[in-house]
Design a protein around this motif. Structure first.
Motif, mmCIF file in Angstrom:
data_model
loop_
_atom_site.group_PDB
_atom_site.id
_atom_site.type_symbol
_atom_site.label_atom_id
_atom_site.label_comp_id
_atom_site.label_asym_id
_atom_site.label_seq_id
_atom_site.Cartn_x
_atom_site.Cartn_y
_atom_site.Cartn_z
ATOM 1 N N SER A 156 -4.542 83.382 37.470
ATOM 2 C CA SER A 156 -6.030 82.220 37.721
ATOM 3 C C SER A 156 -6.309 82.396 39.162
ATOM 4 O O SER A 156 -7.229 81.362 39.718
ATOM 5 C CB SER A 156 -4.741 80.206 37.163
ATOM 6 O OG SER A 156 -4.454 80.341 38.147
ATOM 7 N N SER A 157 -5.484 82.992 39.742
ATOM 8 C CA SER A 157 -6.854 83.227 41.610
ATOM 9 C C SER A 157 -7.585 84.299 41.605
ATOM 10 O O SER A 157 -7.377 84.721 41.694
ATOM 11 C CB SER A 157 -5.160 83.388 42.866
ATOM 12 O OG SER A 157 -4.405 84.193 41.979
ATOM 13 N N GLU A 179 1.554 80.275 31.342
ATOM 14 C CA GLU A 179 0.699 81.028 32.296
ATOM 15 C C GLU A 179 1.814 80.884 33.485
ATOM 16 O O GLU A 179 2.982 80.708 33.558
ATOM 17 C CB GLU A 179 0.026 79.382 32.448
ATOM 18 C CG GLU A 179 -1.098 79.174 31.842
ATOM 19 C CD GLU A 179 -2.244 79.909 32.508
ATOM 20 O OE1 GLU A 179 -2.319 80.569 33.084
ATOM 21 O OE2 GLU A 179 -3.287 80.211 31.297
ATOM 22 N N TYR A 189 -9.184 77.262 30.440
ATOM 23 C CA TYR A 189 -8.809 78.674 30.581
ATOM 24 C C TYR A 189 -9.551 79.721 31.228
ATOM 25 O O TYR A 189 -10.712 79.528 31.643
ATOM 26 C CB TYR A 189 -8.271 79.107 28.717
ATOM 27 C CG TYR A 189 -7.673 80.566 28.717
ATOM 28 C CD1 TYR A 189 -7.289 80.688 29.573
ATOM 29 C CD2 TYR A 189 -8.513 81.796 27.940
ATOM 30 C CE1 TYR A 189 -5.371 82.077 28.998
ATOM 31 C CE2 TYR A 189 -7.643 82.979 28.131
ATOM 32 C CZ TYR A 189 -6.203 82.799 28.655
ATOM 33 O OH TYR A 189 -5.402 84.105 28.564
ATOM 34 N N ARG A 190 -9.065 80.901 31.687
ATOM 35 C CA ARG A 190 -9.345 81.697 32.424
ATOM 36 C C ARG A 190 -10.849 82.286 32.099
ATOM 37 O O ARG A 190 -11.315 82.244 33.256
ATOM 38 C CB ARG A 190 -8.409 83.109 33.370
ATOM 39 C CG ARG A 190 -9.670 83.962 34.165
ATOM 40 C CD ARG A 190 -8.305 84.593 34.182
ATOM 41 N NE ARG A 190 -9.147 85.716 35.088
ATOM 42 C CZ ARG A 190 -9.546 86.316 36.810
ATOM 43 N NH1 ARG A 190 -8.903 85.123 37.430
ATOM 44 N NH2 ARG A 190 -10.020 86.971 37.109
ATOM 45 N N ASN A 250 -16.758 83.387 34.899
ATOM 46 C CA ASN A 250 -14.503 83.038 34.432
ATOM 47 C C ASN A 250 -14.021 81.778 35.433
ATOM 48 O O ASN A 250 -14.508 81.732 36.353
ATOM 49 C CB ASN A 250 -13.571 84.073 34.576
ATOM 50 C CG ASN A 250 -13.674 85.320 33.667
ATOM 51 O OD1 ASN A 250 -14.390 85.458 32.807
ATOM 52 N ND2 ASN A 250 -13.090 86.571 33.742
ATOM 53 N N ALA A 251 -13.374 81.355 35.090
ATOM 54 C CA ALA A 251 -12.640 80.037 35.601
ATOM 55 C C ALA A 251 -11.938 80.318 36.347
ATOM 56 O O ALA A 251 -10.865 80.714 35.491
ATOM 57 C CB ALA A 251 -12.277 78.575 34.912
ATOM 58 N N VAL A 252 -11.549 79.973 37.556
ATOM 59 C CA VAL A 252 -10.577 80.699 38.397
ATOM 60 C C VAL A 252 -9.888 79.606 39.243
ATOM 61 O O VAL A 252 -11.177 78.149 39.358
ATOM 62 C CB VAL A 252 -10.767 81.758 39.432
ATOM 63 C CG1 VAL A 252 -10.800 83.305 38.719
ATOM 64 C CG2 VAL A 252 -12.445 81.204 40.273
ATOM 65 N N SER A 253 -8.784 79.575 40.476
ATOM 66 C CA SER A 253 -8.459 78.767 41.026
ATOM 67 C C SER A 253 -9.246 78.921 42.606
ATOM 68 O O SER A 253 -8.315 80.041 42.523
ATOM 69 C CB SER A 253 -7.613 78.430 40.992
ATOM 70 O OG SER A 253 -6.546 77.591 39.805
ATOM 71 N N ARG A 264 -6.810 73.001 39.054
ATOM 72 C CA ARG A 264 -6.792 74.613 38.513
ATOM 73 C C ARG A 264 -7.707 75.085 37.731
ATOM 74 O O ARG A 264 -8.375 74.227 36.780
ATOM 75 C CB ARG A 264 -4.633 75.340 37.564
ATOM 76 C CG ARG A 264 -4.616 75.947 36.928
ATOM 77 C CD ARG A 264 -3.129 75.950 36.368
ATOM 78 N NE ARG A 264 -3.467 77.253 35.967
ATOM 79 C CZ ARG A 264 -1.826 77.709 37.162
ATOM 80 N NH1 ARG A 264 -1.800 77.270 37.597
ATOM 81 N NH2 ARG A 264 -1.340 78.583 36.596
ATOM 82 N N ASN A 265 -8.341 76.197 38.178
ATOM 83 C CA ASN A 265 -9.653 76.851 37.681
ATOM 84 C C ASN A 265 -10.944 75.826 37.905
ATOM 85 O O ASN A 265 -11.024 75.660 36.621
ATOM 86 C CB ASN A 265 -9.133 77.072 36.214
ATOM 87 C CG ASN A 265 -7.799 78.134 35.506
ATOM 88 O OD1 ASN A 265 -7.344 78.883 36.704
ATOM 89 N ND2 ASN A 265 -7.671 78.619 34.534
ATOM 90 N N ARG A 323 -16.185 78.482 39.093
ATOM 91 C CA ARG A 323 -16.863 79.305 38.489
ATOM 92 C C ARG A 323 -17.363 80.686 38.605
ATOM 93 O O ARG A 323 -18.024 80.205 39.740
ATOM 94 C CB ARG A 323 -17.654 78.809 37.163
ATOM 95 C CG ARG A 323 -17.144 77.537 36.537
ATOM 96 C CD ARG A 323 -17.016 78.621 34.054
ATOM 97 N NE ARG A 323 -16.392 77.706 34.223
ATOM 98 C CZ ARG A 323 -15.607 77.800 32.898
ATOM 99 N NH1 ARG A 323 -15.996 78.678 32.498
ATOM 100 N NH2 ARG A 323 -15.561 77.113 31.855
#
Length: 276
Positions: free
Chosen positions: A11-12, A63, A128-129, A160-163, A191-192, A195
């Motif tokens: 997720s990074s 995860e 979710y990513r 994508n969704a990231v942290s 978390r996430n 964008r």
């Protein structure tokens, strides 16, 4: 549906790494129930339209634990993950024309994909990513005559969704024998929660067809990513240093595929049979 191969994704920010892992005695198969309902209608001029909604409930998803990566140490990968649940839902729209000089389709999906883990994100749901809010696809073909036809494809998708850390604190650590070194501590607010830039591109292709003695020849000329969109493959932090000795941390994206022209030649032979 049950699935015995599990997808584990980071997720990074940085290089995306997707790993497919097997079910073990400790990790159960993933399970899901999906429901869908739609309305489909045929119109004049060979045009079809449809609207379809879906909902998917998922269990036994995996995860990474907070601050853990797959290659960090020699512990079993089963000790580096959390198991939780998730859901996905949305609506899909499609209009398609099958025949005629101009044909093609336009599709659009509005969707959500969420995860819920007791020990992640303080127990709160998070995207979710690969949660993609908007997904648009357009494909159009036009036949000018028997010799020339044109094809256009356009795609658009939410990033994508990231942290992403929003703050950084300096710290000082000590290691034997009494050696001090500077490091930093990064703070994440969720978390996430960030964008990446949206993905979109335009592809164009032209086919020139001609009948010759040997058969049918086709020259195809195309351009991938016509307006040279720099779609992000990965994003990372980069330290920019100035002549004064100061520096600034910037978020940088790395792209892989710029505008790419192409040409191809195809020949379909015409077989001639003689009877005696």
């Amino acid at each position: 549906m049950n699935q015995n191969i599990l997808l584990l994704t980071n997720s990074s920010i940085g290089l995306p790494t997707d790993l497919w892992l097997p079910v073990t005695e400790r990790i159960k198969p993933q399970q899901s129930w999906q429901y869908a309902a739609g309305v489909f209608k045929s119109l004049k001029n060979d045009i079809e339209v449809s609207v379809e909604g879906f909902y998917k409930d998922m269990k036994n998803l995996i995860e990474y634990k907070e601050g853990v990566d797959f290659f960090g140490n020699y512990n079993s990968w089963e000790d580096k993950i959390e198991v939780g649940n998730g859901n996905s839902y949305g609506v899909e729209f499609l209009i398609r024309k099958h025949s005629g000089k101009t044909n093609g389709w336009i599709g659009y999906t509005l969707s959500w994909s969420n995860r819920h883990f007791e020990n992640l994100n303080f127990g709160n749901p998070f995207p979710y990513r690969y949660d993609r809010r908007h997904d648009l696809g357009i494909a159009i073909n036009h036949k000018f005559n028997d010799r020339v036809d044109l094809g256009i494809v356009y795609v658009f998708g939410t990033g994508n969704a990231v942290s992403l850390p929003i703050e950084k604190y300096p710290s000082q650590s000590i290691s034997p024998p009494n050696y001090y070194y500077n490091s930093s501590i990064q703070y994440y607010d969720g978390r996430n929660g960030f964008r990446t830039p949206a993905y979109h591109r335009l592809d164009v292709g032209v086919n020139l067809t001609k009948e010759i003695n040997l058969g049918t020849q086709t020259w195809s000329f195309g351009v991938y990513n016509l307006y040279n969109r720099q779609n992000p493959f990965m994003i990372y932090f980069k330290e920019v240093y100035y002549g004064t000795g100061s520096s600034k941390t910037t978020l940088t994206k790395l792209s892989l595929f710029p505008i790419i022209p192409s040409v191809s030649y195809n020949l379909k032979f015409k077989l001639k049979w003689k009877s005696y």
